[in-house]
Motif scaffolding. Structure first.
Motif: not given
Length: 117
Positions: A85-92, A111-116
Motif C-alpha cells: 500500500l502507498k499513501p496515494e491509496d488513501t481513500a474511501v 470503508t475508509q483506508v488510510t495509508v500513513s
C-alpha cells in the motif's frame, strides 16, 4: 432488498496490507458482476477492480500487481486484498454490484483506508 456491507478498512503504514470484504444480502450475488471503487478527498470516485460472475478479473493500472479481487459465492462476499500500500491509496473504498441484466446497480456505504506513517 439488496444490501452491500463493506468492512476491513483502517490505518496502515506504507508497504503494508489490508483485506477489504463486502458482504451482500439477497440472492443475486452469484450472477452479479462485482467491482471496487475508491474516492480520495477532493477527487472523483474511480474504479479499482472488477470480477465477473465467472471469475474474470480486471484492474486499474494504478493497482495492478498490488491488489487482488476475489469472490466467494457461498459466502456472498467479494474481497479486495491490498498489498504494498502507498499513501496515494488513501481513500474511501466502495463495493459495487451490477446485476446480470445490467440494469440495476447497488453500492455499499464505504470503508475508509488510510495509508500513513
Amino acid at each position: 432488498q439488496v444490501q452491500l456491507v463493506e468492512s476491513g478498512g483502517g490505518l496502515v503504514q506504507p508497504g503494508g496490507s489490508l483485506r477489504l470484504s463486502c458482504a451482500v444480502s439477497g440472492s443475486i450475488f452469484s450472477t452479479a458482476t462485482m467491482k471496487w471503487y475508491r474516492q480520495a478527498p477532493g477527487k472523483q470516485r474511480e474504479w479499482v477492480a472488477h470480477i465477473s460472475s465467472g471469475g474474470v478479473t480486471i484492474y486499474a493500472d494504478s493497482v495492478k500487481g498490488r491488489f487482488t479481487i476475489s469472490r466467494d459465492n457461498a459466502k456472498k462476499t467479494v474481497y479486495l486484498q491490498m498489498n504494498s500500500l502507498k499513501p496515494e491509496d488513501t481513500a474511501v473504498y466502495y463495493c459495487n454490484l451490477l446485476t446480470a441484466s445490467g440494469v440495476n446497480v447497488y453500492w455499499g456505504q464505504g470503508t475508509q483506508v488510510t495509508v500513513s506513517t
